[in-house]
Each structure stands twice: as C-alpha cells, then as structure tokens.
Design a protein around this motif. Sequence first.
Motif, PDB file in Angstrom:
ATOM      1  N   VAL A   1     -11.314  -4.316  -0.766  1.00  0.00           N
ATOM      2  CA  VAL A   1     -10.781  -4.483   0.493  1.00  0.00           C
ATOM      3  C   VAL A   1     -12.373  -3.334   0.928  1.00  0.00           C
ATOM      4  N   LEU A   2     -12.852  -3.780   2.238  1.00  0.00           N
ATOM      5  CA  LEU A   2     -14.230  -3.589   3.100  1.00  0.00           C
ATOM      6  C   LEU A   2     -13.138  -2.761   4.123  1.00  0.00           C
ATOM      7  N   LEU A   3     -13.395  -1.369   3.938  1.00  0.00           N
ATOM      8  CA  LEU A   3     -12.683   0.131   5.087  1.00  0.00           C
ATOM      9  C   LEU A   3     -14.470  -0.099   6.168  1.00  0.00           C
ATOM     10  N   VAL A   4     -14.266  -0.046   7.035  1.00  0.00           N
ATOM     11  CA  VAL A   4     -15.093  -0.148   7.988  1.00  0.00           C
ATOM     12  C   VAL A   4     -14.901   1.229   8.989  1.00  0.00           C
TER      13      VAL A   4
ATOM     14  N   ILE B   1      -6.714   6.439   4.687  1.00  0.00           N
ATOM     15  CA  ILE B   1      -7.017   5.498   3.981  1.00  0.00           C
ATOM     16  C   ILE B   1      -6.804   4.789   2.345  1.00  0.00           C
ATOM     17  N   GLY B   2      -8.139   5.621   1.825  1.00  0.00           N
ATOM     18  CA  GLY B   2      -8.415   5.280   0.527  1.00  0.00           C
ATOM     19  C   GLY B   2      -6.761   5.477  -0.508  1.00  0.00           C
TER      20      GLY B   2
ATOM     21  N   ILE C   1     -10.451  -6.771   5.289  1.00  0.00           N
ATOM     22  CA  ILE C   1     -11.534  -6.493   5.963  1.00  0.00           C
ATOM     23  C   ILE C   1     -10.702  -5.162   6.822  1.00  0.00           C
ATOM     24  N   VAL C   2     -10.746  -3.637   6.470  1.00  0.00           N
ATOM     25  CA  VAL C   2      -9.855  -3.262   7.852  1.00  0.00           C
ATOM     26  C   VAL C   2     -10.843  -2.585   8.465  1.00  0.00           C
ATOM     27  N   LEU C   3     -10.683  -2.599  10.374  1.00  0.00           N
ATOM     28  CA  LEU C   3     -11.857  -2.197  10.864  1.00  0.00           C
ATOM     29  C   LEU C   3     -11.359  -1.276  12.072  1.00  0.00           C
TER      30      LEU C   3
ATOM     31  N   PHE D   1       1.355   7.178   8.900  1.00  0.00           N
ATOM     32  CA  PHE D   1       0.214   6.975   9.204  1.00  0.00           C
ATOM     33  C   PHE D   1       0.401   5.692   7.720  1.00  0.00           C
ATOM     34  N   GLU D   2       1.082   6.822   6.714  1.00  0.00           N
ATOM     35  CA  GLU D   2       0.795   6.241   5.142  1.00  0.00           C
ATOM     36  C   GLU D   2       1.427   5.198   5.452  1.00  0.00           C
ATOM     37  N   ARG D   3       2.237   4.934   5.711  1.00  0.00           N
ATOM     38  CA  ARG D   3       3.449   3.622   6.122  1.00  0.00           C
ATOM     39  C   ARG D   3       2.632   2.350   7.092  1.00  0.00           C
ATOM     40  N   ALA D   4       1.554   2.925   7.392  1.00  0.00           N
ATOM     41  CA  ALA D   4       1.260   1.535   8.727  1.00  0.00           C
ATOM     42  C   ALA D   4       0.511   1.291   7.453  1.00  0.00           C
ATOM     43  N   VAL D   5      -0.700   1.641   6.560  1.00  0.00           N
ATOM     44  CA  VAL D   5      -1.233   1.582   5.812  1.00  0.00           C
ATOM     45  C   VAL D   5      -0.547   0.749   4.738  1.00  0.00           C
ATOM     46  N   HIS D   6       0.184   1.279   3.767  1.00  0.00           N
ATOM     47  CA  HIS D   6       1.058   1.095   3.463  1.00  0.00           C
ATOM     48  C   HIS D   6       1.602  -1.151   3.721  1.00  0.00           C
ATOM     49  N   SER D   7       1.796  -0.777   4.489  1.00  0.00           N
ATOM     50  CA  SER D   7       2.412  -2.030   5.563  1.00  0.00           C
ATOM     51  C   SER D   7       1.947  -3.113   5.474  1.00  0.00           C
ATOM     52  N   ILE D   8       0.296  -2.704   5.394  1.00  0.00           N
ATOM     53  CA  ILE D   8      -1.020  -3.241   6.346  1.00  0.00           C
ATOM     54  C   ILE D   8      -1.314  -3.940   4.879  1.00  0.00           C
TER      55      ILE D   8
END
Length: 143
Positions: free
Chosen positions: A11-14, A24-25, A60-62, A122-129
Amino acid sequence: MMIAPARPHDVLLVEDDPADAMLIGDALAERGARNLTQVEDGLAALEYLRDPANRHPDLIVLDLNMPRMNGHELLAILKSDEELRAIPVVVLTTSAAPDDVTDAYRQHANAYVTKPVNLDDFERAVHSIDAFYLDTVTRLPRR
C-alpha cells in the motif's frame, strides 16, 4: 476467518498528516500483513512510483490537501500514465465538498471516502477500504 495472502499487500499512502498516517497504518496492520510506504505529497509519490527499484503497490490511499503537489494533481497524472493508471486509488480525505468528490471521480478515482472524525469510525473506514481492495478484488499481476 481471514486467510493470509500469498504475499503481503503493498500500500502506498500519500498523506502529509503524521497522525492520520499513523492511524491508517495501524488500522491496516490490524487486518494482516501489509507493506505500507508513506510519502507526504504527490511529488514524492511520483518519485516512488517511477523508481524502477520499487514494485507498484496494490493500492494507493490518497489525501487531497497536501503541499507541493496535491491529490487532485497527482490523481490526474496517475490516471493519464499508461504504467500507473491501473493501480486502484482510493481518495481518503477530510473534504466532503461536492466539487472535490466530482473532480476525483472525473479523474477516475476508484473510490472517495471522507475521513470520519470519530476514531472508531475512522478505523472502520480504513478496514472497509482494506477489506474490499486488498481482500475481495482480484489484483493485477506484479510489475
């Protein structure tokens, strides 16, 4: 029950905000093996992606609002580049402005997610992605 992937996902986090990058990490790490590379703006992302020593990421998470080159500019370049356009890009940003959402989709973002203010959300959103793009969809062969 989560099945371990054949190889860790890249995963590339920008993201220029260190606190958001850490959240996010951490959220990605909770979901399993992830190779997370974080850069702070669009120029650094392009340098990373165009370096032949680096593999293309699976995702990529931007963020949109960054110095030097913002997320809109980077997204336009990514989706017009023959080598990079197939990499899924999820915009994860604080902006819920209709113009930002419309612009991101016009530039072929794969998804647009507004960062929730609440930590659990926030964590749920990242987990869903993560669950969708790294566990559910069929990924491209490696470059």
